[in-house]
Scaffold this motif. Structure first.
Motif, PDB file in Angstrom:
ATOM      1  N   VAL A  40       3.790  -9.135   1.578  1.00 39.55           N
ATOM      2  CA  VAL A  40       3.585  -7.686   1.414  1.00 39.55           C
ATOM      3  C   VAL A  40       4.919  -6.949   1.526  1.00 39.55           C
ATOM      4  O   VAL A  40       5.171  -5.993   0.783  1.00 39.55           O
ATOM      5  N   PRO A  44       5.698  -4.755  -2.155  1.00 36.93           N
ATOM      6  CA  PRO A  44       4.877  -3.618  -1.720  1.00 36.93           C
ATOM      7  C   PRO A  44       3.913  -3.177  -2.821  1.00 36.93           C
ATOM      8  O   PRO A  44       4.276  -3.137  -3.993  1.00 36.93           O
ATOM      9  N   GLY A  45       2.690  -2.894  -2.410  1.00 41.71           N
ATOM     10  CA  GLY A  45       1.694  -2.433  -3.361  1.00 41.71           C
ATOM     11  C   GLY A  45       1.016  -3.550  -4.122  1.00 41.71           C
ATOM     12  O   GLY A  45       0.239  -3.298  -5.043  1.00 41.71           O
ATOM     13  N   ILE A  75      -0.379  -2.970   8.306  1.00 45.88           N
ATOM     14  CA  ILE A  75      -0.411  -2.705   6.871  1.00 45.88           C
ATOM     15  C   ILE A  75      -1.477  -1.651   6.588  1.00 45.88           C
ATOM     16  O   ILE A  75      -2.338  -1.374   7.423  1.00 45.88           O
ATOM     17  N   ARG A  88      -4.820  -2.673  -3.012  1.00 45.21           N
ATOM     18  CA  ARG A  88      -3.358  -2.683  -2.939  1.00 45.21           C
ATOM     19  C   ARG A  88      -2.936  -2.633  -1.472  1.00 45.21           C
ATOM     20  O   ARG A  88      -3.545  -1.930  -0.660  1.00 45.21           O
ATOM     21  N   ARG A  90       0.255  -2.393   1.505  1.00 46.23           N
ATOM     22  CA  ARG A  90       1.620  -1.970   1.865  1.00 46.23           C
ATOM     23  C   ARG A  90       1.805  -2.082   3.377  1.00 46.23           C
ATOM     24  O   ARG A  90       0.841  -1.983   4.129  1.00 46.23           O
ATOM     25  N   SER A  96       7.708  -1.324   9.320  1.00 44.80           N
ATOM     26  CA  SER A  96       9.062  -1.353   8.751  1.00 44.80           C
ATOM     27  C   SER A  96      10.114  -1.087   9.817  1.00 44.80           C
ATOM     28  O   SER A  96      11.140  -1.771   9.868  1.00 44.80           O
TER      29      SER A  96
END
Length: 136
Positions: A40, A44-45, A75, A88, A90, A96
């Motif tokens: 992921v 991303p996405g 996530i 989807r 992220r 992060s």
């Protein structure tokens, strides 16, 4: 160096990385969750199906890992606006930031613990920096 040595070196570097960046209280992930989270981060996405293709895990395993990671706030998931059947995925901003903090931890002590001789530990750090410049 042959392929076997390279494989063993890679595994040892992963061990050193974990020793250098891990601290008590850090989040614990299963190997499957770690692989899904790493995918992921790199993509991303991406959809659950795409994660399945890239990791080689079965769909149910990816879906379960995504659900656990989402429950833990690592996530986020959302329906694909073009195809509501696809999900989807992220990483969250919190995830992060945690990854950035962990990645910034110095490796000196981990290498010093792995290589008893101080001079050789210093040399290993120089060689690791050179190897990173060449391969990354």
């Amino acid at each position: 160096m042959d392929g076997g040595q390279l494989h063993r070196l890679g595994r040892r570097l992963i061990e050193l990385s974990a020793a250098a960046t891990g601290q008590p209280g850090d989040l614990e992930l299963t190997p499957g969750e770690r692989a899904v989270l790493e995918d992921v981060i790199r993509h991303p996405g991406g959809s659950v199906g795409e994660i399945r293709e890239r990791t080689g895990f079965v769909q149910s395993h990816v879906s379960a890992s995504v659900a656990r990671l989402r429950e833990r706030g690592l996530i986020t998931t959302a329906a694909d606006p073009r195809d509501g059947r696809r999900t989807r995925v992220r990483v969250t901003d919190r995830t992060s930031r945690a990854i950035t903090r962990r990645a910034g931890r110095r490796i000196d002590n981990a290498v010093a613990s792995a290589v008893a001789d101080r001079a050789q530990a210093a040399r290993a750090l120089v060689l690791l920096d050179e190897l990173a410049r060449l391969l990354l």
